[in-house]
Design a protein around this motif. Structure first.
Motif, PDB file in Angstrom:
ATOM      1  N   THR A 169       0.864  -1.172   0.000  1.00 27.02           N
ATOM      2  CA  THR A 169       0.000   0.000   0.000  1.00 27.02           C
ATOM      3  C   THR A 169       0.905   1.227   0.000  1.00 27.02           C
ATOM      4  O   THR A 169       2.097   1.139   0.325  1.00 27.02           O
ATOM      5  N   LEU A 170       0.356   2.362  -0.356  1.00 30.28           N
ATOM      6  CA  LEU A 170       1.166   3.589  -0.352  1.00 30.28           C
ATOM      7  C   LEU A 170       1.634   3.929   1.059  1.00 30.28           C
ATOM      8  O   LEU A 170       2.726   4.468   1.248  1.00 30.28           O
ATOM      9  N   ARG A 171       0.808   3.624   2.063  1.00 24.05           N
ATOM     10  CA  ARG A 171       1.218   3.855   3.461  1.00 24.05           C
ATOM     11  C   ARG A 171       2.423   2.978   3.813  1.00 24.05           C
ATOM     12  O   ARG A 171       3.372   3.450   4.461  1.00 24.05           O
ATOM     13  N   GLN A 172       2.414   1.732   3.362  1.00 26.54           N
ATOM     14  CA  GLN A 172       3.552   0.845   3.625  1.00 26.54           C
ATOM     15  C   GLN A 172       4.810   1.327   2.897  1.00 26.54           C
ATOM     16  O   GLN A 172       5.920   1.197   3.412  1.00 26.54           O
ATOM     17  N   THR A 173       4.612   1.895   1.712  1.00 32.23           N
ATOM     18  CA  THR A 173       5.750   2.482   0.994  1.00 32.23           C
ATOM     19  C   THR A 173       6.356   3.629   1.799  1.00 32.23           C
ATOM     20  O   THR A 173       7.575   3.757   1.906  1.00 32.23           O
ATOM     21  N   ALA A 174       5.483   4.476   2.368  1.00 33.25           N
ATOM     22  CA  ALA A 174       5.955   5.606   3.180  1.00 33.25           C
ATOM     23  C   ALA A 174       6.730   5.111   4.401  1.00 33.25           C
ATOM     24  O   ALA A 174       7.767   5.682   4.765  1.00 33.25           O
ATOM     25  N   GLU A 175       6.251   4.055   5.044  1.00 28.72           N
ATOM     26  CA  GLU A 175       6.941   3.511   6.214  1.00 28.72           C
ATOM     27  C   GLU A 175       8.308   2.951   5.823  1.00 28.72           C
ATOM     28  O   GLU A 175       9.292   3.127   6.555  1.00 28.72           O
ATOM     29  N   ARG A 176       8.368   2.306   4.679  1.00 26.42           N
ATOM     30  CA  ARG A 176       9.644   1.754   4.207  1.00 26.42           C
ATOM     31  C   ARG A 176      10.633   2.876   3.887  1.00 26.42           C
ATOM     32  O   ARG A 176      11.831   2.769   4.188  1.00 26.42           O
ATOM     33  N   ILE A 177      10.127   3.942   3.296  1.00 28.16           N
ATOM     34  CA  ILE A 177      10.995   5.075   2.960  1.00 28.16           C
ATOM     35  C   ILE A 177      11.635   5.657   4.215  1.00 28.16           C
ATOM     36  O   ILE A 177      12.833   5.961   4.242  1.00 28.16           O
ATOM     37  N   LEU A 178      10.842   5.829   5.268  1.00 27.69           N
ATOM     38  CA  LEU A 178      11.371   6.388   6.512  1.00 27.69           C
ATOM     39  C   LEU A 178      12.512   5.538   7.062  1.00 27.69           C
ATOM     40  O   LEU A 178      13.552   6.057   7.479  1.00 27.69           O
ATOM     41  N   LYS A 179      12.322   4.237   7.048  1.00 21.59           N
ATOM     42  CA  LYS A 179      13.339   3.343   7.608  1.00 21.59           C
ATOM     43  C   LYS A 179      14.594   3.350   6.739  1.00 21.59           C
ATOM     44  O   LYS A 179      15.723   3.394   7.250  1.00 21.59           O
ATOM     45  N   GLN A 180      14.425   3.318   5.419  1.00 23.87           N
ATOM     46  CA  GLN A 180      15.580   3.297   4.523  1.00 23.87           C
ATOM     47  C   GLN A 180      16.345   4.610   4.561  1.00 23.87           C
ATOM     48  O   GLN A 180      17.565   4.639   4.453  1.00 23.87           O
ATOM     49  N   THR A 181      15.618   5.715   4.718  1.00 24.51           N
ATOM     50  CA  THR A 181      16.256   7.027   4.683  1.00 24.51           C
ATOM     51  C   THR A 181      16.903   7.393   6.008  1.00 24.51           C
ATOM     52  O   THR A 181      18.020   7.908   6.048  1.00 24.51           O
ATOM     53  N   CYS A 182      16.190   7.143   7.094  1.00 18.19           N
ATOM     54  CA  CYS A 182      16.614   7.647   8.401  1.00 18.19           C
ATOM     55  C   CYS A 182      17.348   6.630   9.253  1.00 18.19           C
ATOM     56  O   CYS A 182      18.017   7.005  10.218  1.00 18.19           O
TER      57      CYS A 182
END
Length: 263
Positions: A169-182
């Motif tokens: 889901t787009l929400r899961q994509t957002a959560e993955r982005i946070l972890k990969q970036t930060c």
């Protein structure tokens, strides 16, 4: 002969149908998820002149309508006791009470201690160095995280974003982005299952992408604690004015629509 002609006609009809059907298929768009990670102000900004005037007015109204405090009552009692002492109307027990610290003595001692107090500077060392990788700057401003992305043969600072994976889901994509970036040290809260912002752009001509462009769905997140530990990411924490100077113009307009205006 007739059979061969029918077969040939069918092949021609199928090729025509294929060409018609493929020409009607709209160009493909890539779906991206993005996160607007924001740090709230740590201290309140300096009051404007009109805010200071209004604050003084409210303090005056509150003082006029308020009841006397224990300190004011004690101060009035000290005055009465002092007048009685002058007239010799106090007993030995009352005279002993007058040797204790009065309300005025206590107030003078507090004012003297207050004069020694100095407020800490709101300008940090990272402010002086303009260290945009630090959260210990612009303490009275909202700061937003931007990261470097390569689009075509150019580099841009944008909100952290990534192509949506199949099954996400787009929400899961957002959560993955946070972890990969930060990294794992950052704690943040994403608000809601629906995006707060949207932006689309076309891929540059000559790029190897099969799609015509990307549609970016932006989620809003609040920084709670921690620092970015991912060393491979080129990032900056920027305030509203800094965002305007570094984000592409149309992209910035889409982002500013859901951010609080600090001006």
């Amino acid at each position: 002969m007739l059979k061969k002609s029918l077969i040939l006609c069918r092949k021609i009809d199928c090729n025509i149908l294929r060409s018609v059907s493929t020409s009607n298929i709209p160009p493909k768009w890539d779906l991206f998820g993005a996160v607007c990670l924001e740090r709230k102000p740590i201290i309140i900004p300096e009051l404007t002149n009109i805010e200071k005037t209004f604050q003084e007015y409210l303090s005056k109204v509150e003082f006029e309508k308020s009841m006397k405090s224990l300190h004011e009552i004690r101060h009035e009692q000290d005055i009465i006791t002092a007048e009685a002492l002058k007239k010799g109307e106090l007993s030995d027990l009352d005279i002993d009470a007058t040797t204790k610290q009065t309300a005025q003595d206590f107030e003078d001692a507090c004012n003297e201690e207050l004069l020694k107090f100095k407020f800490a500077s709101t300008i940090t060392e990272d402010d002086k160095k303009n260290n945009t990788k630090s959260l210990d700057r612009k303490l009275s401003k909202h700061l937003v995280l931007v990261t470097e992305h390569v689009i075509g043969n150019k580099k841009y600072f944008l909100l952290p974003q990534s192509l949506r994976h199949d099954g996400e889901t787009l929400r899961q994509t957002a959560e993955r982005i946070l972890k990969q970036t930060c990294g794992d040290n950052i704690k943040a809260q994403i608000f809601g299952n629906a995006p707060v912002g949207f932006y689309k752009f076309y891929y540059p001509k000559g790029s190897n992408n099969e799609s015509k462009g990307a549609k970016v769905f932006i989620y809003f997140a609040r920084h709670l604690s921690g620092q970015i530990t991912e060393k491979s990411v080129n990032y900056q924490w920027l305030d509203r004015k800094e965002l305007e100077t570094i984000l592409p113009n149309d992209y910035n307009k889409s982002v500013q629509k859901f951010l609080i205006d600090e001006s």
